[in-house]
Design an enzyme around this catalytic site. Structure first.
Site, PDB file in Angstrom:
ATOM      1  N   ASP A  29      77.200  14.432  75.822  1.00  0.00           N
ATOM      2  CA  ASP A  29      76.443  14.523  74.570  1.00  0.00           C
ATOM      3  C   ASP A  29      76.558  15.944  74.021  1.00  0.00           C
ATOM      4  O   ASP A  29      76.481  16.921  74.762  1.00  0.00           O
ATOM      5  CB  ASP A  29      74.973  14.149  74.827  1.00  0.00           C
ATOM      6  CG  ASP A  29      74.228  13.831  73.551  1.00  0.00           C
ATOM      7  OD1 ASP A  29      73.852  12.666  73.349  1.00  0.00           O
ATOM      8  OD2 ASP A  29      74.018  14.758  72.729  1.00  0.00           O
ATOM      9  N   ILE A  30      76.718  16.049  72.697  1.00  0.00           N
ATOM     10  CA  ILE A  30      76.874  17.362  72.055  1.00  0.00           C
ATOM     11  C   ILE A  30      75.571  18.170  72.112  1.00  0.00           C
ATOM     12  O   ILE A  30      75.601  19.401  72.018  1.00  0.00           O
ATOM     13  CB  ILE A  30      77.361  17.179  70.602  1.00  0.00           C
ATOM     14  CG1 ILE A  30      78.026  18.437  70.070  1.00  0.00           C
ATOM     15  CG2 ILE A  30      76.240  16.737  69.679  1.00  0.00           C
ATOM     16  CD1 ILE A  30      78.775  18.223  68.754  1.00  0.00           C
ATOM     17  N   ASN A  84      68.498   3.592  73.026  1.00  0.00           N
ATOM     18  CA  ASN A  84      67.665   3.584  71.828  1.00  0.00           C
ATOM     19  C   ASN A  84      68.204   2.509  70.892  1.00  0.00           C
ATOM     20  O   ASN A  84      69.385   2.510  70.565  1.00  0.00           O
ATOM     21  CB  ASN A  84      67.704   4.955  71.148  1.00  0.00           C
ATOM     22  CG  ASN A  84      67.215   6.060  72.065  1.00  0.00           C
ATOM     23  OD1 ASN A  84      66.354   5.840  72.904  1.00  0.00           O
ATOM     24  ND2 ASN A  84      67.786   7.250  71.918  1.00  0.00           N
ATOM     25  N   GLY A  90      64.521   5.792  67.979  1.00  0.00           N
ATOM     26  CA  GLY A  90      65.285   7.026  68.152  1.00  0.00           C
ATOM     27  C   GLY A  90      66.776   6.880  67.991  1.00  0.00           C
ATOM     28  O   GLY A  90      67.519   7.847  68.196  1.00  0.00           O
ATOM     29  N   GLN A  91      67.262   5.670  67.633  1.00  0.00           N
ATOM     30  CA  GLN A  91      68.710   5.515  67.459  1.00  0.00           C
ATOM     31  C   GLN A  91      69.151   6.220  66.178  1.00  0.00           C
ATOM     32  O   GLN A  91      68.568   6.004  65.102  1.00  0.00           O
ATOM     33  CB  GLN A  91      69.094   4.024  67.410  1.00  0.00           C
ATOM     34  CG  GLN A  91      70.614   3.833  67.404  1.00  0.00           C
ATOM     35  CD  GLN A  91      71.041   2.360  67.491  1.00  0.00           C
ATOM     36  OE1 GLN A  91      70.204   1.448  67.459  1.00  0.00           O
ATOM     37  NE2 GLN A  91      72.334   2.139  67.595  1.00  0.00           N
ATOM     38  N   SER A  92      70.156   7.088  66.304  1.00  0.00           N
ATOM     39  CA  SER A  92      70.667   7.804  65.129  1.00  0.00           C
ATOM     40  C   SER A  92      72.131   7.505  64.871  1.00  0.00           C
ATOM     41  O   SER A  92      72.626   7.730  63.770  1.00  0.00           O
ATOM     42  CB  SER A  92      70.457   9.314  65.292  1.00  0.00           C
ATOM     43  OG  SER A  92      71.163   9.789  66.416  1.00  0.00           O
ATOM     44  N   HIS A  97      75.408   2.580  72.548  1.00  0.00           N
ATOM     45  CA  HIS A  97      75.611   3.595  73.586  1.00  0.00           C
ATOM     46  C   HIS A  97      74.430   3.607  74.542  1.00  0.00           C
ATOM     47  O   HIS A  97      73.312   3.267  74.185  1.00  0.00           O
ATOM     48  CB  HIS A  97      75.804   4.990  72.989  1.00  0.00           C
ATOM     49  CG  HIS A  97      74.727   5.420  72.034  1.00  0.00           C
ATOM     50  ND1 HIS A  97      74.670   4.975  70.729  1.00  0.00           N
ATOM     51  CD2 HIS A  97      73.665   6.243  72.192  1.00  0.00           C
ATOM     52  CE1 HIS A  97      73.619   5.515  70.126  1.00  0.00           C
ATOM     53  NE2 HIS A  97      72.981   6.279  70.990  1.00  0.00           N
ATOM     54  N   HIS A  99      72.536   6.382  77.049  1.00  0.00           N
ATOM     55  CA  HIS A  99      72.397   7.774  77.480  1.00  0.00           C
ATOM     56  C   HIS A  99      72.208   7.757  78.993  1.00  0.00           C
ATOM     57  O   HIS A  99      71.322   7.052  79.494  1.00  0.00           O
ATOM     58  CB  HIS A  99      71.143   8.409  76.893  1.00  0.00           C
ATOM     59  CG  HIS A  99      71.123   8.544  75.399  1.00  0.00           C
ATOM     60  ND1 HIS A  99      71.352   9.727  74.742  1.00  0.00           N
ATOM     61  CD2 HIS A  99      70.880   7.625  74.427  1.00  0.00           C
ATOM     62  CE1 HIS A  99      71.245   9.538  73.430  1.00  0.00           C
ATOM     63  NE2 HIS A  99      70.951   8.271  73.210  1.00  0.00           N
TER      64      HIS A  99
HETATM   65  P1  5GP Z   1      70.885   8.144  69.562  1.00  0.00           P
HETATM   66  O1  5GP Z   1      69.956   9.087  68.852  1.00  0.00           O
HETATM   67  O2  5GP Z   1      71.600   7.263  68.537  1.00  0.00           O
HETATM   68  O3  5GP Z   1      70.283   7.361  70.674  1.00  0.00           O
HETATM   69  O4  5GP Z   1      71.973   9.054  70.260  1.00  0.00           O
HETATM   70  C1  5GP Z   1      73.067   9.609  69.607  1.00  0.00           C
HETATM   71  C2  5GP Z   1      73.523  10.772  70.438  1.00  0.00           C
HETATM   72  O5  5GP Z   1      74.801  11.162  69.970  1.00  0.00           O
HETATM   73  C3  5GP Z   1      72.618  12.026  70.309  1.00  0.00           C
HETATM   74  O6  5GP Z   1      72.099  12.347  71.600  1.00  0.00           O
HETATM   75  C4  5GP Z   1      73.551  13.094  69.759  1.00  0.00           C
HETATM   76  O7  5GP Z   1      73.323  14.376  70.313  1.00  0.00           O
HETATM   77  C5  5GP Z   1      74.933  12.552  70.102  1.00  0.00           C
HETATM   78  N1  5GP Z   1      75.972  12.961  69.185  1.00  0.00           N
HETATM   79  C6  5GP Z   1      75.906  12.922  67.822  1.00  0.00           C
HETATM   80  N2  5GP Z   1      77.063  13.376  67.295  1.00  0.00           N
HETATM   81  C7  5GP Z   1      77.868  13.722  68.339  1.00  0.00           C
HETATM   82  C8  5GP Z   1      79.194  14.260  68.412  1.00  0.00           C
HETATM   83  O8  5GP Z   1      79.881  14.521  67.414  1.00  0.00           O
HETATM   84  N3  5GP Z   1      79.698  14.476  69.652  1.00  0.00           N
HETATM   85  C9  5GP Z   1      78.979  14.203  70.781  1.00  0.00           C
HETATM   86  N4  5GP Z   1      79.568  14.475  71.948  1.00  0.00           N
HETATM   87  N5  5GP Z   1      77.732  13.685  70.747  1.00  0.00           N
HETATM   88  C10 5GP Z   1      77.173  13.441  69.539  1.00  0.00           C
END
Ligand code: 5GP
Ligand code: ZN
Length: 111
Positions: A29-30, A84, A90-92, A97, A99
């Site tokens: 994760d970034i 999420n 919290g899904q963005s 995916h 975590h």
């Molecule tokens: P969500 O919020 O949808 O459950 O998780 C999305 C995850 O993707 C977040 O933890 C966010 O830090 C990660 N993420 C978003 N953009 C990037 C990216 O460009 N590269 C990587 N490695 N992770 C990303």
């Protein structure tokens, strides 16, 4: 379709790959929320993990299998997985995916 994680799967956005199989990609994760924070995703686009489970339970199992193998490879004794599902959870990024997080303690309930 303009999907960030599809671009990660096809290599057009570079990431730190942890493991890649024919069907699944895992990368760091970034914005890590724990010392280990890996995202495990299907190479094929699905909106969330619920959709994967409905459409292809075998693939959902494969994602969990890869997740568990990574936790083992990294020597994690305790770890947490999180899927999420939906914006208010919290899904963005709307490509399925999981975590995988470890290396610290986690509160329960998560809040
Ligand atoms: P969500 O919020 O949808 O459950 O998780 C999305 C995850 O993707 C977040 O933890 C966010 O830090 C990660 N993420 C978003 N953009 C990037 C990216 O460009 N590269 C990587 N490695 N992770 C990303
Ligand atoms: Zn996608």
């Amino acid at each position: 379709m303009d999907c960030l994680f599809c671009k990660i799967v096809d290599g057009s956005i570079p990431v730190s790959i942890v493991k890649q199989t024919e069907k699944v990609t895992a990368f760091n994760d970034i914005s890590p929320q724990a010392p280990t924070h890996v995202l495990i995703i299907p190479n094929q686009h699905f909106e969330n993990m619920g959709r994967v489970a409905e459409a292809d339970p075998e693939l959902a199992g494969e994602i969990l299998k890869v997740t568990s193998a990574i936790a083992k490879d990294l020597g994690l004794e305790s770890w947490r997985i999180n899927a999420n599902t939906g914006a208010s959870a919290g899904q963005s990024v709307f490509h399925a995916h999981i975590h995988l997080m470890g290396g610290r303690t986690f509160a329960w309930p998560p809040g």
